[in-house]
Motif scaffolding. Structure first.
Motif, mmCIF file in Angstrom:
data_model
loop_
_atom_site.group_PDB
_atom_site.id
_atom_site.type_symbol
_atom_site.label_atom_id
_atom_site.label_comp_id
_atom_site.label_asym_id
_atom_site.label_seq_id
_atom_site.Cartn_x
_atom_site.Cartn_y
_atom_site.Cartn_z
ATOM 1 N N LYS A 148 0.823 -1.218 0.000
ATOM 2 C CA LYS A 148 0.000 0.000 0.000
ATOM 3 C C LYS A 148 0.856 1.266 0.000
ATOM 4 O O LYS A 148 0.353 2.362 -0.283
ATOM 5 C CB LYS A 148 -0.916 0.015 1.225
ATOM 6 C CG LYS A 148 -1.942 -1.110 1.215
ATOM 7 C CD LYS A 148 -2.832 -1.003 2.451
ATOM 8 C CE LYS A 148 -3.896 -2.097 2.463
ATOM 9 N NZ LYS A 148 -4.786 -2.003 3.637
ATOM 10 N N GLY A 149 2.116 1.114 0.365
ATOM 11 C CA GLY A 149 3.002 2.269 0.412
ATOM 12 C C GLY A 149 2.604 3.234 1.503
ATOM 13 O O GLY A 149 2.624 4.454 1.301
ATOM 14 N N GLU A 150 2.233 2.683 2.703
ATOM 15 C CA GLU A 150 1.808 3.563 3.785
ATOM 16 C C GLU A 150 2.394 3.100 5.111
ATOM 17 O O GLU A 150 2.796 1.946 5.280
ATOM 18 C CB GLU A 150 0.280 3.582 3.886
ATOM 19 C CG GLU A 150 -0.323 2.242 4.215
ATOM 20 C CD GLU A 150 -1.841 2.268 4.250
ATOM 21 O OE1 GLU A 150 -2.418 3.155 3.598
ATOM 22 O OE2 GLU A 150 -2.424 1.398 4.921
ATOM 23 N N ILE A 151 2.441 4.047 6.041
ATOM 24 C CA ILE A 151 2.968 3.787 7.379
ATOM 25 C C ILE A 151 1.834 3.958 8.372
ATOM 26 O O ILE A 151 1.106 4.971 8.351
ATOM 27 C CB ILE A 151 4.118 4.765 7.730
ATOM 28 C CG1 ILE A 151 5.332 4.516 6.829
ATOM 29 C CG2 ILE A 151 4.525 4.623 9.190
ATOM 30 C CD1 ILE A 151 6.477 5.491 7.060
ATOM 31 N N ILE A 154 -2.342 7.162 9.740
ATOM 32 C CA ILE A 154 -1.946 6.445 8.520
ATOM 33 C C ILE A 154 -1.310 7.469 7.593
ATOM 34 O O ILE A 154 -1.964 8.450 7.197
ATOM 35 C CB ILE A 154 -3.158 5.757 7.869
ATOM 36 C CG1 ILE A 154 -3.790 4.771 8.852
ATOM 37 C CG2 ILE A 154 -2.744 5.056 6.592
ATOM 38 C CD1 ILE A 154 -5.091 4.170 8.339
ATOM 39 N N ILE A 155 -0.060 7.234 7.227
ATOM 40 C CA ILE A 155 0.701 8.195 6.418
ATOM 41 C C ILE A 155 0.992 7.551 5.092
ATOM 42 O O ILE A 155 1.507 6.423 5.006
ATOM 43 C CB ILE A 155 2.035 8.560 7.136
ATOM 44 C CG1 ILE A 155 1.737 9.080 8.547
ATOM 45 C CG2 ILE A 155 2.803 9.607 6.328
ATOM 46 C CD1 ILE A 155 2.970 9.136 9.428
ATOM 47 N N ARG A 156 0.667 8.290 4.000
ATOM 48 C CA ARG A 156 0.927 7.748 2.681
ATOM 49 C C ARG A 156 1.370 8.876 1.738
ATOM 50 O O ARG A 156 1.139 10.053 2.014
ATOM 51 C CB ARG A 156 -0.329 7.061 2.134
ATOM 52 C CG ARG A 156 -1.519 7.945 1.970
ATOM 53 C CD ARG A 156 -2.683 7.188 1.332
ATOM 54 N NE ARG A 156 -3.123 6.103 2.139
ATOM 55 C CZ ARG A 156 -4.100 6.186 3.067
ATOM 56 N NH1 ARG A 156 -4.714 7.358 3.284
ATOM 57 N NH2 ARG A 156 -4.486 5.150 3.747
ATOM 58 N N LYS A 157 1.997 8.433 0.642
ATOM 59 C CA LYS A 157 2.495 9.399 -0.346
ATOM 60 C C LYS A 157 1.342 9.861 -1.185
ATOM 61 O O LYS A 157 0.476 9.091 -1.592
ATOM 62 C CB LYS A 157 3.551 8.731 -1.233
ATOM 63 C CG LYS A 157 4.189 9.630 -2.234
ATOM 64 C CD LYS A 157 5.258 8.881 -3.028
ATOM 65 C CE LYS A 157 5.906 9.806 -4.063
ATOM 66 N NZ LYS A 157 6.941 9.075 -4.848
ATOM 67 N N VAL A 158 1.283 11.189 -1.488
ATOM 68 C CA VAL A 158 0.238 11.756 -2.323
ATOM 69 C C VAL A 158 0.504 11.383 -3.765
ATOM 70 O O VAL A 158 1.602 11.619 -4.309
ATOM 71 C CB VAL A 158 0.161 13.281 -2.173
ATOM 72 C CG1 VAL A 158 -0.935 13.848 -3.099
ATOM 73 C CG2 VAL A 158 -0.116 13.652 -0.731
ATOM 74 N N LEU A 159 -0.435 10.793 -4.454
ATOM 75 C CA LEU A 159 -0.268 10.360 -5.856
ATOM 76 C C LEU A 159 -0.519 11.527 -6.800
ATOM 77 O O LEU A 159 -1.275 12.433 -6.506
ATOM 78 C CB LEU A 159 -1.217 9.192 -6.137
ATOM 79 C CG LEU A 159 -1.007 7.945 -5.286
ATOM 80 C CD1 LEU A 159 -2.073 6.905 -5.630
ATOM 81 C CD2 LEU A 159 0.383 7.397 -5.453
#
Length: 400
Positions: A351-354, A395-400
């Motif tokens: 998922k590419g998230e922390i 939940i931390i994720r990269k902005v697409l």
């Protein structure tokens, strides 16, 4: 200095002084003249500036002697010669200025001038504010004659003679008829080559031969350039200008040398420290390289650079790169938010998230932390009060 001032000092301060300014470049006389006595010598002070000053002294004030020295006294002639002259001269040797003319295997040729006469000449020049490092006997500046010949020149009321054996002589015009016969010994024939009009005197055994006429001071100036004998010896020796200049700037030069040495020492220490640091870094780099690439047995600098470039390039293409960049931003956010403590952290690669579970003193602290995570997106989970603080999940994720 391409010009020189030639001054012929007299025996007494009332006699005529001849002078001439000569240009080496132009090969011509710039100026010449006569002074009525030493009182007028100061008029040459301006001409002496920025020019070489050569002084000529009359040969009549200088006596010459050839002394046979024992071999044991060859090196200490200065101590032996005065005692040997005491037998030949009525004057006390301590009152004489003794100079060496030439050395031979069996002895030494010396020239003697009274100390009083040297002092008088020095006083003439000092009163006129003129200094010179070269004093020559005028008769020694005549052209060198051939064997059994004599060079002769008239200047003022005197005749100068130079003999082939090195002797020099000065005779007053009035005494010439008496002195000339004494020059001829045992029916010897003597040829006098004269550069001035010959005197109207006939002496048996003496033949006068006219040479190319020259101005007296011009002829003496040419000879002074070749003269090796300088009357300024011993106590009268002049100080070398370079030595004098060194004495003036010696302290400053030593101080500058010490400063340079200190600066050089500091530079060497800095260079040494830098080299030690580079050696430490190189050792650490090789140690890291061995851990990262344990299969490599022979380590070379070019191999280290190549392997690290490949590893970095591979790291840029790996999925873990996103995690590293997110962790960098996360670390910065923790530093900007007080009392925000992580409890657990989990990274989901697909998922590419922390997922971060943390504790903070208030709800506002969670909001401040979320703002510090930008440009990464964050989703806040359930928050609850617990043990005097707030516990929640982000939940931390990269902005697409």
């Amino acid at each position: 200095m391409n010009e020189q001032l030639l001054i012929r000092l007299p025996s007494s301060d009332q006699d005529v002084i001849n002078w001439m300014v000569w240009s080496d470049n132009e090969q011509e006389v710039i100026a010449a003249g006569e002074l009525s006595g030493s009182a007028a010598l100061s008029s040459l002070q301006e001409k002496a500036e920025h020019r070489r000053v050569t002084v000529l002294v009359p040969a009549c004030d200088v006596t010459q002697h050839h002394l046979i020295l024992p071999k044991s006294a060859q090196r200490s002639w200065q101590q032996v010669v005065p005692f040997m002259l005491e037998e030949q001269l009525a004057q006390d040797p301590d009152d004489l200025h003794i100079c060496i003319l030439a050395k031979a295997k069996d002895g030494v040729d010396v020239a003697c001038v009274s100390q009083q006469q040297m002092s008088d000449w020095l006083e003439m020049l000092e009163d006129a504010n003129i200094s010179s490092q070269a004093w020559h006997v005028d008769s020694f500046c005549l052209p060198q004659p051939e064997t059994e010949q004599v060079s002769a020149l008239q200047i003022n009321q005197q005749w100068l003679f130079r003999f082939a054996d090195g002797r020099g002589m000065c005779i007053d015009q009035a005494w010439l008829s008496v002195a000339l016969p004494l020059l001829v010994k045992d029916d010897q024939q003597l040829l006098i080559k004269h550069y001035s009009p010959a005197p109207d005197i006939e002496v048996a055994g003496i033949e006068w031969q006219a040479a190319s006429p020259e101005l007296p001071m011009k002829l003496l100036a040419d000879g002074a350039k070749k003269a090796s004998f300088n009357l300024l010896q011993g106590r009268y020796a002049t100080e070398n200008p370079v030595t004098k200049l060194w004495a003036q700037w010696k302290k400053a030069a030593i101080a500058a040398g010490l400063c340079f040495a200190l600066a050089l020492t500091c530079q060497l220490l800095d260079t040494y420290n830098t080299e030690q640091q580079l050696a430490t870094v190189d050792a650490n780099l090789r140690q890291v390289y061995k851990k990262v690439f344990p299969q490599v047995s022979r380590i070379r600098d070019s191999r280290i650079r190549s392997d690290f470039r490949k590893a970095i390039a591979a790291l840029d293409q790996a999925p873990q790169q996103d995690f590293l960049m997110m962790m960098t931003q996360l670390s910065s956010a923790f530093g900007n938010t007080d009392d925000f403590k992580p409890l657990s952290l989990r990274y989901e690669q697909k998922k590419g998230e922390i997922r971060l579970q943390a504790q903070a003193p208030s709800f506002q602290s969670f909001e401040q932390f979320r703002q510090a995570l930008k440009p990464y997106a964050s989703e806040q989970g359930t928050l609850s009060n617990k043990a005097g603080g707030v516990v929640g999940t982000l939940i931390i994720r990269k902005v697409l």
